[in-house]
Design an enzyme around this catalytic site. Structure first.
Site, PDB file in Angstrom:
ATOM      1  CG  HIS A  93       6.763  23.692  11.710  1.00  0.00           C
ATOM      2  ND1 HIS A  93       7.504  23.208  12.767  1.00  0.00           N
ATOM      3  CD2 HIS A  93       6.279  22.589  11.081  1.00  0.00           C
ATOM      4  CE1 HIS A  93       7.474  21.887  12.771  1.00  0.00           C
ATOM      5  NE2 HIS A  93       6.729  21.481  11.752  1.00  0.00           N
ATOM      6  CG  ASP A 228       8.493  24.930  15.620  1.00  0.00           C
ATOM      7  OD1 ASP A 228       7.375  25.445  15.444  1.00  0.00           O
ATOM      8  OD2 ASP A 228       9.068  24.244  14.762  1.00  0.00           O
ATOM      9  CB  SER A 659       5.691  18.757  13.106  1.00  0.00           C
ATOM     10  OG  SER A 659       6.863  18.573  12.363  1.00  0.00           O
TER      11      SER A 659
END
Length: 725
Positions: A93, A228, A659
């Protein structure tokens, strides 16, 4: 276009990533500044399982783990070097915008994935950056000695001037980027020396059916089965310095890259993250949290829901629209769900009441000492008054931001293109510079419009305009007749139709022709530009009113934080996250979200097969992955029981910006990649919940398994330094 940010504006520009101070520091709570970490914290890390010297984690004189960590795109995500050739690992992402930008109906990398077989095939990404921290220095004394007796505007002007001097001198002296940042609400200042690399190329990404498996349905949830991850490579000039994209650039050789550990994890193992958490305010008062809960979050959730519903219908009807709007939808829905979940958790965990207890304890403490009473007695009343008086201003700011400045794209285009036009006008006297800039701006506008659909944006405009005019307090928005004109006073739909029909900004070609205009009056009469500037003018008026109202707020908040630390001198305090390098430590573990339910710390490929639903886009499974599953073709990456690990849980303290942060074991080796938090602890940016808060990570074994068995990317594995295989 940049806007001057007030205290409250910062709250919703970071989309309510707000956190609360807890009076008792819990076991693994803390986003620690590694350059200021105490011996007490280092000893705790060693007791929990850190095996390497702390100097191997952070050092300014010798290569250390911090030299393998970068901030991506000015703090939006984190990445880490995993080879000596600048290979960078981060979340899927975190690379989603770039994957989408390179995708088309003919080459749908979102759907099918992408793997460069050679460095020549790696894809450039204009605008993507990777920033490496070189050094950090505490400059608090240099600044505060000149500001200790000042308050309000005078204090801030003095501090800003000193910061400008320090940054300029440091930049010249070290030949590096220099930036001073404030910590503990203005009680501490640190100078950061960094290098920013601007040639960051996409190397590989799994299909979204792996990298985004579970989609919005599973977002913030556990159990999780999302791969991810994505790969980039950082390039530099031949002399090793940062440079814009060029075919002559070479892969950057970092001082340090992370080793990959495939030996796996078990419950209670030590874990450590290094990354760049975005924005938190764990010293926010109960008054601030109440405003977030009652004013900001409801507007964010409602306006984004309206926008996403319109997008969703169009995306389902057209593959081209789906590709164009995939990244926009994903970004919007992430914080839409966050706002909803945060309010539910605020209620369930009674966070406001807990913060009031902290404030009551603080009040009782300073009341018992006349000197403390004099210094801190007015802090909470001033802060409370600031919120009470500014409540409607916050509402107006939030609505304007969500519906207009972050709503229809044509408004953003109007403001950006206006800036380009004014810069271009300054070059009209220099024909060579004018032609050069016009060519550059033309490319910028083409890129701006690459994923724009005017008809869809018009629907968004109409919906957002209606919300803006109906929900913004009347005295804090332009008069409708002034904004729309008498002709459209009772027909907002006709106004919207005419704006898109008559504005040159509805199309990239006409937008490019518009910036060539040598008549500024005609340029600014374009209906989209004229409308956007009216909205912006009123927005600035609101910000100015709020700024004046809150001139005493910053002083009160600074004293409050100082008082909290003075009240408990035995505690180790960590400052709010502000996109600077932070360290957190914790352990692998399960959790019990509610009575009778216990979640295990590890998920496997079996869970992906169990969740498969070909009728739901979020839960489609690639045929190749299913074949590997049924053949049990997991090579050496499987668990002892033969299952293939996918994700795991730790209690590391992270937030937005983390992230892509590496999850490291006690040896400092890479075992996973942080990518999310959990639904039950959506107040994690308001209070660290020792019992509930979890960091969701993708297992490094799953990443290497996908590289090996699905991507056939052995050339990338060969770059890595793998231990304990």
């Amino acid at each position: 276009m940049e806007y001057k940010l007030t205290r409250l504006m910062r709250i919703f520009l970071t989309v309510i990533l707000i956190v609360l101070y807890s009076s008792v520091l819990k076991a693994d709570e803390g986003m620690w500044l590694p350059y200021l970490i105490s011996n007490n914290q280092i000893e705790q890390m060693q007791d929990k399982g850190l095996k390497i010297p702390f100097e191997s984690v952070y050092s300014q004189s010798e290569p250390s783990l911090k030299d393998a960590i970068v901030s991506l795109d000015d703090g939006s995500c984190t990445g880490e070097f995993i080879s000596s050739q600048g290979l960078l690992l981060t979340n899927h992402h975190c690379g989603y915008n770039e994957i989408q930008q390179h995708s088309s109906v003919e080459h749908n990398y979102l759907q099918n994935g992408f793997w460069a077989r050679t460095k020549e095939e790696e894809l450039p990404n204009p605008g993507k950056t990777a920033t490496l921290l070189i050094e950090a220095h505490d400059v608090s004394e240099q600044i505060l000695q000149h500001a200790h007796a000042l308050n309000g505007t005078g204090r801030q002007v003095t501090i800003d001037s000193l910061i400008n001097i320090i940054e300029a001198e440091a930049s010249i002296k070290h030949q590096l980027d220099a930036r001073v940042k404030s910590f503990f609400s203005g009680n501490t200042y640190i100078l950061f020396l960094t290098q920013t690399f601007r040639d960051v190329r996409l190397v590989g990404t799994p299909p979204s059916s792996i990298g985004k498996f579970g989609g919005d349905t599973d977002n913030w949830m556990w159990p999780r089965h999302t791969g991810d991850f994505s790969f980039f490579r950082v390039y530099c000039a031949p002399d090793g310095t940062p440079a814009e994209y060029s075919k002559n650039n070479i892969p950057f050789e970092p001082k340090m890259h992370l080793k990959i550990d495939l030996s796996g994890i078990k419950r209670d193992d030590f874990t450590m993250t290094l990354g760049y958490p975005g924005h938190t305010q764990r010293y926010l008062t109960s008054f601030g949290i109440k405003e977030i809960k009652e004013v900001v979050n409801p507007v964010v959730a409602e306006t984004r829901s309206i926008k996403q519903d319109i997008w969703s219908k169009a995306m389902k009807a057209s593959e081209e629209i789906n590709i164009k709007y995939a990244a926009k939808y994903s970004e919007s829905s992430n914080y839409w769900k966050y706002a909803i979940g945060q309010n539910k958790a605020l209620e369930k965990l009674d966070i406001i009441a807990k913060q009031k207890e902290i404030e009551s304890s603080f009040t009782e403490w300073f009341k018992n000492d006349s000197l403390y009473l004099k210094e801190y007695g007015k802090t909470l009343p001033v802060i409370e008054a600031s919120y009470l008086l500014g409540n409607k201003l916050t509402l107006a700011e939030t609505i304007t931001q969500e519906t207009m400045l972050e709503g229809p794209e044509i408004i953003n285009f109007a403001l950006e293109i206006s800036t380009l036009y004014m810069e271009l006008q300054e070059k009209r006297g220099d024909s060579e510079a004018y032609v050069q800039d016009l060519e550059h701006y033309t490319k910028s506008i083409d890129q701006l419009y690459k994923d724009f659909d005017a008809a869809l944006d018009q629907k968004i405009f109409m919906a957002m305009l209606s919300y803006y005019l109906e929900e913004t307090p009347e005295k804090l928005r332009p008069e409708i007749e002034s904004l729309l004109g008498k002709k459209y006073l009772d027909n907002w739909s006709e106004f919207t139709d005419d704006l898109y029909a008559k504005s040159a900004l509805s199309d990239s070609d006409t937008a490019i022709e518009l910036i060539k205009s040598d008549n500024p009056d005609a340029f600014f009469e374009d209906p989209a530009i004229a409308f956007s500037y009216q909205v912006l003018a009123y927005f600035y008026k609101i910000l100015d009113l709020h700024d004046k109202l809150n001139r005493q707020y910053d002083d009160a908040q600074r004293l409050l934080v100082k008082g909290y630390m003075q009240q408990k001198p035995e505690k180790d305090f960590y400052p709010d996250a502000n996109s600077t390098l932070r360290l957190s430590y914790g352990t692998v573990g399960d959790y019990e979200p509610k009575d009778g339910v216990k979640y295990k710390y590890l998920t496997t490929l079996s869970g992906i097969i169990e969740k498969e639903d070909p009728e739901q886009l979020d839960f489609r499974v690639p045929e190749q992955l299913k074949t590997l599953y049924y053949k049990k073709d997991f090579a050496s990456y499987a668990l002892d029981n033969g299952k293939m690990p996918v994700c795991f849980l730790t209690n590391n303290d992270i937030t937005g910006g983390n992230s892509g942060s590496p999850v490291l074991n006690g040896d400092g080796n890479l075992i996973g990649l942080a990518f999310d938090g959990n639904w039950e602890a959506m107040t994690s940016d308001l209070a660290y919940e020792e019992r509930l808060q979890k960091c969701i990570c993708v297992d490094i074994r799953y990443i290497i398994f996908i590289l090996d068995k699905m991507a056939n990317a052995q050339h990338l594995i060969d770059e890595m330094e793998i231990v304990n295989q």
